[in-house]
Scaffold this motif. Structure first.
Motif, PDB file in Angstrom:
ATOM      1  N   PHE A 173       0.846  -1.193   0.000  1.00 17.39           N
ATOM      2  CA  PHE A 173       0.000   0.000   0.000  1.00 17.39           C
ATOM      3  C   PHE A 173       0.880   1.240   0.000  1.00 17.39           C
ATOM      4  N   GLY A 174       0.690   2.090  -0.956  1.00 15.29           N
ATOM      5  CA  GLY A 174       1.418   3.353  -1.020  1.00 15.29           C
ATOM      6  C   GLY A 174       2.799   3.240  -1.612  1.00 15.29           C
ATOM      7  N   THR A 175       3.184   2.107  -2.147  1.00 16.73           N
ATOM      8  CA  THR A 175       4.504   1.924  -2.745  1.00 16.73           C
ATOM      9  C   THR A 175       4.342   1.815  -4.253  1.00 16.73           C
ATOM     10  N   THR A 176       4.878   2.778  -4.954  1.00 15.70           N
ATOM     11  CA  THR A 176       4.801   2.761  -6.409  1.00 15.70           C
ATOM     12  C   THR A 176       5.963   1.952  -6.981  1.00 15.70           C
ATOM     13  N   ALA A 177       5.883   1.720  -8.282  1.00 14.57           N
ATOM     14  CA  ALA A 177       6.938   0.970  -8.948  1.00 14.57           C
ATOM     15  C   ALA A 177       8.254   1.740  -8.924  1.00 14.57           C
ATOM     16  N   ALA A 178       8.186   3.064  -9.063  1.00 15.10           N
ATOM     17  CA  ALA A 178       9.413   3.865  -9.026  1.00 15.10           C
ATOM     18  C   ALA A 178      10.052   3.804  -7.644  1.00 15.10           C
ATOM     19  N   MET A 179       9.225   3.858  -6.600  1.00 14.08           N
ATOM     20  CA  MET A 179       9.763   3.773  -5.242  1.00 14.08           C
ATOM     21  C   MET A 179      10.408   2.406  -4.997  1.00 14.08           C
TER      22      MET A 179
END
Length: 516
Positions: free
Chosen positions: A113-119
């Motif tokens: 939750f809240g973690t994008t692919a870029a992150m």
């Protein structure tokens, strides 16, 4: 000296001397106690040094939790010698000291939750760099390491994106060797997909850039020279002995890329490549007749008159030849060996406490061995110079290493200095204060008389004898008249010790009153 005599000396001392002796005794006792405490204090040895502030704080917190004694001296942490090895193993099991780089534990804190692919990609590459840095720091001669990876896949719309990496290390002693730098490049290139060793740059904090993306590695070239020099050195020392040969080797390398196209034509040789033969044959007939009515008659009647026939034949042959030709193209890349130069100097042979140059036959054999070891090529222009000369003796400087019962280098200099100062002060007190007081002559043995009445009688008898000119000791009861007076007095004192003590005590008590 008995206790009774010490008491007698102490009671006979003035008050000032008693105070001096008491103070000196207390000082000596304090110094002996301090020296004993310093001697029994555990020696401190180095645990870790050169840590950053965060890592050093974690180590100190762990030591405080365990209750282990430690000292901080500048940027170093010292612990007791008995606990050093155990503390290092225990702290290592807890991941201390940390090298400042986090590894794959960074991915444990990421959630869906809240973690994008870029992150996630950024955290992944940070974890990759941290794990590589940890692996590099595990080497014995590397103190710190940082790894930076330039991932070309992060820019999908960029053409010709290339993945590169750089490694920055700080060694504990000598600079990083060329073979170690090459190993680090292969380590990082193998851990990152799509990365080649030529695209990894190794930077040493003391030496600078060791490897680059262009592949021109001067360190590798120097390593090749070093390997060849050491090989020739070992080969010569096997014959002339250790320390009797000096080898200098230089490799000249090609610094430019060269392309050579060679074409050779041999005029003396030819090759038939095509042959063609053409033949032509023709036949013609010539005749003369008049035109008449007979020309229109049947054939039999018309074949009258005269004529002639001719035949011709023609033959033509064509052959094509070509000369033999050789075409060769040679491409020389930069970095190849252009020339090898070797200079060898060997020591002479000992003869009757002197040295003489070696024979030409032996030098020729040694030169052949050197040529084989370096891969000598006359076409390349290689050169080998081998001479035999007498070496100058080396003057030994410094002190010779010898066995020591006590290894002073392992002791703390500050502790030794403190113990030396305390020992000097204690020795000075003993020599200049206590010794003069105790070395004073003891008072003569105190005579002891049985009773004051008897002592009065003895004194009166001694006085009367002195007045009449007789020996006072001869009148002492229990002694023979012809005996030695001193012996008779000693015998009397030994028989009446208590009375003698009382008499002397009364004398000592009367002296201050008489002085006053």
């Amino acid at each position: 000296m008995s206790v009774q005599q010490i008491r007698q000396i102490w009671s006979a001392m003035p008050v000032r001397q008693r105070v001096i002796v008491g103070v000196a005794t207390l000082l000596v006792f304090a110094l002996v106690l301090g020296v004993t405490r310093l001697a029994s204090k555990p020696s401190m040895t180095l645990l870790y040094a050169g840590l950053d502030s965060a890592a050093a704080g974690d180590v100190i917190s762990a030591l405080e939790q365990r209750g282990s004694p430690f000292e901080v001296r500048g940027g170093a942490i010292y612990v007791t010698s008995a606990e050093r090895d155990q503390l290092r193993m225990t702290l290592a099991s807890e991941g201390l000291p940390a090298n400042g780089a986090s590894g794959y534990e960074l991915l444990d804190g990421l959630t869906g939750f809240g973690t994008t692919a870029a992150m996630f990609d950024a955290a992944y590459w940070r974890a990759k760099e941290g794990e590589l840095a940890r692996t590099i720091v595990a080497s014995a001669n590397i103190q710190t390491a940082r790894v930076h990876i330039g991932n070309g896949n992060t820019a999908p719309f960029q053409r010709n994106a290339q993945t590169t990496a750089s490694i920055s290390v700080m060694t504990t002693g000598a600079a990083l060797a060329a073979d170690q730098a090459q190993a680090l490049r292969f380590l990082v290139a193998s851990a990152v997909a799509g990365l080649s060793p030529e695209d990894v740059v190794v930077i040493d904090g003391r030496k600078g850039v060791i490897g680059g993306a262009s592949g021109d590695d001067i360190g590798v070239e120097n390593a090749q020279e070093t390997a060849m020099r050491e090989g020739v050195q070992r080969l010569l020392e096997a014959r002339v002995g250790p320390g009797n040969a000096v080898v200098e080797l230089r490799i000249e390398r090609i610094s430019q890329t060269e392309s050579i196209l060679e074409r050779r034509v041999d005029p003396d040789s030819r090759v038939l490549i095509q042959s063609e033969t053409e033949e032509n044959t023709s036949q013609s007939q010539n005749g003369a007749s008049d035109v008449s009515v007979a020309s229109n008659l049947p054939v039999g009647d018309s074949e009258t008159g005269t004529g002639g026939t001719s035949n011709s034949s023609q033959s033509r042959e064509s052959a094509n030849y070509d000369l033999s030709e050789v075409q060769r193209e040679v491409v020389r890349q930069a970095g190849g060996i252009a020339r090898v130069t070797v200079a060898v100097l060997v020591n002479g042979v000992a003869e009757d406490d002197s040295f003489a140059p070696r024979s030409d036959e032996e030098l020729g054999a040694l030169e052949q061995l050197v040529a084989s070891a370096v891969g000598f090529s006359a076409d390349r222009g290689d050169q080998i110079t081998l001479k035999s000369m007498v070496f100058e003796p080396v003057n030994v400087t410094g002190t010779e290493a010898a066995f020591q019962w006590v290894n002073l280098s392992s002791l703390d200099l500050l502790t030794l200095l403190q113990m030396a100062i305390l020992a000097v002060v204690a020795l000075a007190l003993l020599i200049f204060v206590v010794r003069p007081v105790l070395s004073r002559p003891a008072p003569p043995p105190l005579p002891q008389i049985a009773s004051p009445a008897l002592s009065g009688e003895v004194l009166e008898t001694a006085a009367e004898g002195a007045a009449e000119g007789s020996d006072p000791a001869s009148e002492i009861p229990g002694q023979a008249p012809d005996a030695d007076p001193v012996q008779r007095l000693r015998g009397l004192i030994s028989e009446r010790q208590d009375d003698t003590v009382e008499i002397l005590r009364s004398w000592l008590e009367d002296r201050p009153e008489q002085r006053g």
